[in-house]
Design a protein around this motif. Structure first.
Motif, PDB file in Angstrom:
ATOM      1  N   ASN A 150      25.746   4.606   1.521  1.00 23.29           N
ATOM      2  CA  ASN A 150      25.681   4.997   2.941  1.00 23.29           C
ATOM      3  C   ASN A 150      24.791   6.220   3.144  1.00 23.29           C
ATOM      4  OD1 ASN A 150      27.309   2.892   3.460  1.00 23.29           O
ATOM      5  ND2 ASN A 150      29.208   4.093   3.590  1.00 23.29           N
ATOM      6  N   ALA A 151      24.726   7.047   2.097  1.00 27.72           N
ATOM      7  CA  ALA A 151      23.876   8.244   2.198  1.00 27.72           C
ATOM      8  C   ALA A 151      22.429   7.919   1.831  1.00 27.72           C
ATOM      9  CB  ALA A 151      24.417   9.334   1.278  1.00 27.72           C
ATOM     10  N   GLY A 152      22.180   6.654   1.537  1.00 27.00           N
ATOM     11  CA  GLY A 152      20.806   6.238   1.196  1.00 27.00           C
ATOM     12  C   GLY A 152      20.413   6.636  -0.223  1.00 27.00           C
ATOM     13  N   LEU A 153      21.406   6.884  -1.096  1.00 23.84           N
ATOM     14  CA  LEU A 153      21.092   7.334  -2.464  1.00 23.84           C
ATOM     15  C   LEU A 153      21.271   6.233  -3.509  1.00 23.84           C
ATOM     16  CD1 LEU A 153      22.878  10.809  -2.218  1.00 23.84           C
ATOM     17  CD2 LEU A 153      20.424  10.350  -2.108  1.00 23.84           C
ATOM     18  N   PHE A 154      21.759   5.081  -3.104  1.00 20.90           N
ATOM     19  CA  PHE A 154      21.960   3.987  -4.062  1.00 20.90           C
ATOM     20  C   PHE A 154      21.603   2.662  -3.399  1.00 20.90           C
ATOM     21  CE2 PHE A 154      24.692   0.464  -5.360  1.00 20.90           C
ATOM     22  CZ  PHE A 154      24.437   0.413  -6.719  1.00 20.90           C
ATOM     23  N   THR A 155      21.024   1.767  -4.181  1.00 20.78           N
ATOM     24  CA  THR A 155      20.773   0.438  -3.631  1.00 20.78           C
ATOM     25  C   THR A 155      21.120  -0.615  -4.682  1.00 20.78           C
ATOM     26  OG1 THR A 155      19.080  -1.086  -2.886  1.00 20.78           O
ATOM     27  CG2 THR A 155      18.303   0.717  -4.218  1.00 20.78           C
ATOM     28  N   LEU A 156      21.648  -1.714  -4.203  1.00 19.89           N
ATOM     29  CA  LEU A 156      22.065  -2.779  -5.103  1.00 19.89           C
ATOM     30  C   LEU A 156      20.839  -3.521  -5.661  1.00 19.89           C
ATOM     31  CD1 LEU A 156      24.603  -4.105  -6.143  1.00 19.89           C
ATOM     32  CD2 LEU A 156      24.498  -5.686  -4.212  1.00 19.89           C
ATOM     33  N   TYR A 157      19.792  -3.579  -4.863  1.00 17.16           N
ATOM     34  CA  TYR A 157      18.592  -4.279  -5.336  1.00 17.16           C
ATOM     35  C   TYR A 157      17.365  -3.588  -4.766  1.00 17.16           C
ATOM     36  CZ  TYR A 157      17.572  -6.442  -0.843  1.00 17.16           C
ATOM     37  OH  TYR A 157      17.223  -6.650   0.448  1.00 17.16           O
ATOM     38  N   THR A 158      16.213  -3.851  -5.406  1.00 19.70           N
ATOM     39  CA  THR A 158      14.969  -3.287  -4.886  1.00 19.70           C
ATOM     40  C   THR A 158      14.173  -4.414  -4.238  1.00 19.70           C
ATOM     41  OG1 THR A 158      14.066  -3.647  -7.067  1.00 19.70           O
ATOM     42  CG2 THR A 158      14.714  -1.384  -6.530  1.00 19.70           C
ATOM     43  N   LEU A 159      13.465  -4.077  -3.196  1.00 18.92           N
ATOM     44  CA  LEU A 159      12.671  -5.085  -2.497  1.00 18.92           C
ATOM     45  C   LEU A 159      11.591  -5.615  -3.443  1.00 18.92           C
ATOM     46  CD1 LEU A 159      12.434  -6.223   0.420  1.00 18.92           C
ATOM     47  CD2 LEU A 159      10.470  -4.718   0.655  1.00 18.92           C
ATOM     48  N   PHE A 160      11.411  -6.901  -3.461  1.00 18.30           N
ATOM     49  CA  PHE A 160      10.411  -7.493  -4.346  1.00 18.30           C
ATOM     50  C   PHE A 160       9.238  -7.986  -3.518  1.00 18.30           C
ATOM     51  CE2 PHE A 160       8.846 -10.885  -7.222  1.00 18.30           C
ATOM     52  CZ  PHE A 160       8.638 -10.106  -8.340  1.00 18.30           C
ATOM     53  N   ASP A 161       8.109  -7.294  -3.646  1.00 22.62           N
ATOM     54  CA  ASP A 161       6.910  -7.698  -2.918  1.00 22.62           C
ATOM     55  C   ASP A 161       6.111  -8.621  -3.849  1.00 22.62           C
ATOM     56  OD1 ASP A 161       4.364  -7.906  -1.905  1.00 22.62           O
ATOM     57  OD2 ASP A 161       4.337  -5.875  -1.094  1.00 22.62           O
ATOM     58  N   CYS A 162       6.285  -9.935  -3.647  1.00 14.55           N
ATOM     59  CA  CYS A 162       5.723 -10.909  -4.600  1.00 14.55           C
ATOM     60  C   CYS A 162       4.229 -10.693  -4.822  1.00 14.55           C
ATOM     61  CB  CYS A 162       5.951 -12.331  -4.112  1.00 14.55           C
ATOM     62  SG  CYS A 162       7.674 -12.683  -3.878  1.00 14.55           S
ATOM     63  N   GLU A 163       3.481 -10.560  -3.726  1.00  9.08           N
ATOM     64  CA  GLU A 163       2.026 -10.444  -3.885  1.00  9.08           C
ATOM     65  C   GLU A 163       1.657  -9.198  -4.663  1.00  9.08           C
ATOM     66  OE1 GLU A 163       0.113 -10.953  -0.117  1.00  9.08           O
ATOM     67  OE2 GLU A 163       1.090 -12.892   0.152  1.00  9.08           O
ATOM     68  N   ALA A 164       2.323  -8.072  -4.329  1.00 12.65           N
ATOM     69  CA  ALA A 164       2.010  -6.816  -5.024  1.00 12.65           C
ATOM     70  C   ALA A 164       2.406  -6.914  -6.491  1.00 12.65           C
ATOM     71  CB  ALA A 164       2.748  -5.666  -4.357  1.00 12.65           C
ATOM     72  N   GLU A 165       3.555  -7.551  -6.758  1.00 11.15           N
ATOM     73  CA  GLU A 165       4.014  -7.665  -8.148  1.00 11.15           C
ATOM     74  C   GLU A 165       3.050  -8.495  -8.989  1.00 11.15           C
ATOM     75  OE1 GLU A 165       6.510  -6.170  -9.705  1.00 11.15           O
ATOM     76  OE2 GLU A 165       7.019  -5.105  -7.876  1.00 11.15           O
ATOM     77  N   VAL A 166       2.582  -9.603  -8.400  1.00 12.65           N
ATOM     78  CA  VAL A 166       1.644 -10.456  -9.146  1.00 12.65           C
ATOM     79  C   VAL A 166       0.326  -9.702  -9.355  1.00 12.65           C
ATOM     80  CG1 VAL A 166       0.298 -12.578  -9.082  1.00 12.65           C
ATOM     81  CG2 VAL A 166       2.688 -12.621  -8.435  1.00 12.65           C
ATOM     82  N   ALA A 167      -0.139  -8.987  -8.314  1.00 10.28           N
ATOM     83  CA  ALA A 167      -1.377  -8.217  -8.446  1.00 10.28           C
ATOM     84  C   ALA A 167      -1.224  -7.183  -9.563  1.00 10.28           C
ATOM     85  CB  ALA A 167      -1.702  -7.535  -7.129  1.00 10.28           C
ATOM     86  N   LYS A 168      -0.032  -6.553  -9.624  1.00 11.79           N
ATOM     87  CA  LYS A 168       0.223  -5.551 -10.663  1.00 11.79           C
ATOM     88  C   LYS A 168       0.165  -6.183 -12.058  1.00 11.79           C
ATOM     89  CE  LYS A 168       4.281  -3.485 -11.244  1.00 11.79           C
ATOM     90  NZ  LYS A 168       5.535  -3.035 -10.686  1.00 11.79           N
ATOM     91  N   LEU A 169       0.794  -7.372 -12.175  1.00 12.50           N
ATOM     92  CA  LEU A 169       0.780  -8.075 -13.471  1.00 12.50           C
ATOM     93  C   LEU A 169      -0.652  -8.384 -13.896  1.00 12.50           C
ATOM     94  CD1 LEU A 169       3.658 -10.724 -13.174  1.00 12.50           C
ATOM     95  CD2 LEU A 169       3.522  -8.810 -14.765  1.00 12.50           C
ATOM     96  N   ILE A 170      -1.472  -8.859 -12.923  1.00 15.16           N
ATOM     97  CA  ILE A 170      -2.863  -9.208 -13.239  1.00 15.16           C
ATOM     98  C   ILE A 170      -3.621  -7.960 -13.687  1.00 15.16           C
ATOM     99  CG2 ILE A 170      -5.062 -10.005 -12.239  1.00 15.16           C
ATOM    100  CD1 ILE A 170      -3.354 -11.847 -10.423  1.00 15.16           C
ATOM    101  N   GLN A 171      -3.394  -6.843 -12.968  1.00 18.38           N
ATOM    102  CA  GLN A 171      -4.092  -5.600 -13.304  1.00 18.38           C
ATOM    103  C   GLN A 171      -3.694  -5.130 -14.702  1.00 18.38           C
ATOM    104  OE1 GLN A 171      -3.420  -2.573 -10.411  1.00 18.38           O
ATOM    105  NE2 GLN A 171      -5.538  -1.886 -10.520  1.00 18.38           N
ATOM    106  N   GLU A 172      -2.398  -5.228 -15.004  1.00 18.19           N
ATOM    107  CA  GLU A 172      -1.913  -4.804 -16.332  1.00 18.19           C
ATOM    108  C   GLU A 172      -2.581  -5.622 -17.428  1.00 18.19           C
ATOM    109  OE1 GLU A 172       2.540  -3.477 -14.983  1.00 18.19           O
ATOM    110  OE2 GLU A 172       2.336  -5.168 -16.394  1.00 18.19           O
ATOM    111  N   GLN A 173      -2.675  -6.950 -17.184  1.00 22.76           N
ATOM    112  CA  GLN A 173      -3.294  -7.841 -18.171  1.00 22.76           C
ATOM    113  C   GLN A 173      -4.754  -7.474 -18.379  1.00 22.76           C
ATOM    114  OE1 GLN A 173      -0.597  -9.323 -19.777  1.00 22.76           O
ATOM    115  NE2 GLN A 173      -2.312 -10.660 -20.211  1.00 22.76           N
ATOM    116  N   GLU A 174      -5.451  -7.217 -17.239  1.00 22.69           N
ATOM    117  CA  GLU A 174      -6.890  -6.941 -17.313  1.00 22.69           C
ATOM    118  C   GLU A 174      -7.188  -5.628 -18.022  1.00 22.69           C
ATOM    119  OE1 GLU A 174      -8.565  -9.550 -13.581  1.00 22.69           O
ATOM    120  OE2 GLU A 174      -8.266  -7.394 -13.307  1.00 22.69           O
ATOM    121  N   SER A 175      -6.276  -4.659 -17.870  1.00 22.50           N
ATOM    122  CA  SER A 175      -6.551  -3.354 -18.485  1.00 22.50           C
ATOM    123  C   SER A 175      -6.172  -3.323 -19.958  1.00 22.50           C
ATOM    124  CB  SER A 175      -5.831  -2.252 -17.709  1.00 22.50           C
ATOM    125  OG  SER A 175      -4.439  -2.487 -17.787  1.00 22.50           O
ATOM    126  N   LYS A 176      -5.555  -4.401 -20.494  1.00 23.88           N
ATOM    127  CA  LYS A 176      -5.162  -4.440 -21.921  1.00 23.88           C
ATOM    128  C   LYS A 176      -6.379  -4.634 -22.807  1.00 23.88           C
ATOM    129  CE  LYS A 176      -0.388  -5.838 -21.783  1.00 23.88           C
ATOM    130  NZ  LYS A 176       0.499  -6.969 -21.755  1.00 23.88           N
TER     131      LYS A 176
END
Ligand SMILES: Cc1cc2nc3c(=O)[nH]c(=O)nc-3n(C[C@H](O)[C@H](O)[C@H](O)COP(=O)(O)OP(=O)(O)OC[C@H]3O[C@@H](n4cnc5c(N)ncnc54)[C@H](O)[C@@H]3O)c2cc1C
Length: 411
Positions: free
Chosen positions: A385-411
């Protein structure tokens, strides 16, 4: 537990079903034809427009490995370390090492650097048997007629009048996808390219035909007459010959053989190849083919999105393409791998979170009984209620996939 309808039990639909099964999601395959019966009887399947054989590059082999099917595919297929390109009579050969390009593409596992060729019917057989083993249902003679979706579910109607409802619909119904037309727009249709031809499949062992290592995936072109030929060794004892002509409306000189003239029979196609002056063993391959399928080549315009609410397109339904790069199936298998990677990471974390909550939610202390846990839970709720805990984090599919691609490319 969410439920999924997959329309189309082709190569990508079947692979998607196995991926969903791996993460514990219940799905059912629906197809307008009956490939299962033929597969279970061990009969070869005619894939019409899609031909005799596919080549799978490292990325696709990775997905087959994740699905636990790689060794069986390698055993029943044929690795091809090289790609070769010649004039129509086999002269002026150029040889490219396919292993080097897969290494350059980032594949570090030597087992996956060599592309694998396999008969479509064999690969489909492997996938459908795997579905059957784990209890994935395939319903046949289910031609898609209509789709309705609301905020809770999606319902499919089939031509036979039956219906199916689920949380999600995957359209894996190929380049002429009805799912795409119904949900994404009637105008989104694949266009005929003017290239048409036939694919013969031959038992090379039976006919004493030997294909040299460099010729296991070889291409022959007569640019002046717009003629094309390709050879693919698909296993120890089978190979495919693909022959095409191009009816190019942009070309004024139509003196080359028009597409509609290509014969459909092995013998007459072999006579034609003789006329074209192709290497003798290729003419012999065509003459002795036990199966001829037609291959008309289509191209699908780029779509703006592959997802609308509860409907997702996958494989050729989403990005059907001309076969020149030999990466259509590869891209479809990558769709499956991407779904799986995201679902696995996200799904496992969510499931663990839920399990954790279940155990903690019901736990009782030996001294304080259930009250202690209730007290702790009150604290967690206060933090929430105080905004200090959350049961789950929002999953931004497009951003997550872009992040995965970037991680792969920088390896
Ligand atoms: C000549 C040729 C050579 C190729 N070579 C290669 C290669 O070497 N490497 C590579 O990676 N790719 C290759 N490709 C591309 C590859 O074949 C495709 O990308 C792949 O087969 C797509 O699989 P899919 O499951 O998405 O579609 P499909 O294999 O077309 O399967 C679609 C399924 O949906 C079903 N269906 C269709 N409409 C309906 C409906 N209305 N209702 C219910 N079911 C329906 C069909 O019966 C079918 O079973 C080639 C393509 C061609 C044409």
């Amino acid at each position: 537990m969410p439920t999924v309808i997959i329309v189309g039990s082709g190569l990508v639909g079947a692979a998607t079903a196995l991926a969903f099964h791996q993460v514990g999601i219940k799905c059912t395959l629906y197809d307008q034809v009956n490939p299962v019966e033929a597969v279970m009887d061990g009969r070869a399947i005619e894939f019409g427009a899609s031909g005799g054989c596919v080549s799978i590059q490292a990325g696709g082999l990775r997905v087959l490995k994740t699905l636990g099917l790689l060794d069986e595919c390698i055993e029943k297929g044929q690795p091809h370390p090289y790609l070769s390109f010649s004039k129509i009579n086999g002269s002026s050969q150029i040889v490219a090492d396919a292993r080097t390009s897969n290494k350059k593409a980032g594949e570090t596992d030597p087992k996956l650097q060599t592309p694998l060729q396999i008969l479509r019917s064999t690969l489909h057989n492997i996938l459908m048997r795997a579905c059957h083993r784990v209890g994935i249902k395939t319903l046949i003679n289910k031609k898609l007629l209509d789709i309705k979706q609301n905020s809770d579910s999606v319902t499919v109607t089939f031509v036979d009048g039956t219906e199916a409802t689920a949380d999600l619909l995957i359209g894996a119904d190929g380049i002429h996808s009805a799912t795409r037309r119904k949900v994404f727009g009637d105008n989104l249709v694949a266009k005929f390219t003017g290239e048409m031809g036939h694919i013969g499949v031959v038992n090379i062992k039976e006919h004493n035909i030997t294909i040299k290592e460099a010729d296991k995936a070889s291409f022959y072109v007569d640019r002046d007459n717009k003629r094309f030929l390709a050879i693919f060794q698909a296993s120890e004892d089978t190979a495919a010959v693909r022959v095409s002509t191009f009816d190019d409306p942009e070309v004024e000189d139509q003196s080359y053989r028009p597409v509609s003239d290509l014969p459909k029979e092995a013998g007459r196609l072999a006579d034609l190849l003789h006329e074209w002056g192709v290497p003798d063993y290729i003419e012999k391959m065509m003459r002795n083919s036990f199966r001829i399928s037609a291959a008309s080549i289509y191209d699908l315009p780029d779509l703006e999105t592959y997802r609308k609410n509860r409907v997702i397109l996958i494989g050729d339904a989403a990005h059907g393409m001309v076969p020149n790069a030999g990466i259509g199936l590869l891209t479809g298998l990558e769709d499956v791998g991407t779904l799986l990677a995201i679902m696995l990471e996200r799904g496992t974390a969510a499931a663990n979170q839920a399990r954790n909550l279940r155990v903690k939610g019901m736990a009782a202390s030996p001294i304080f009984g259930g009250s202690l846990n209730h007290f702790i839970f009150r604290g967690v709720a206060a933090l929430n209620n105080a905004g200090l805990f959350t049961l789950y984090t929002l999953f931004d599919c497009e951003a997550e996939v872009a992040k995965l691609i970037q991680e792969q490319e920088s390896k």
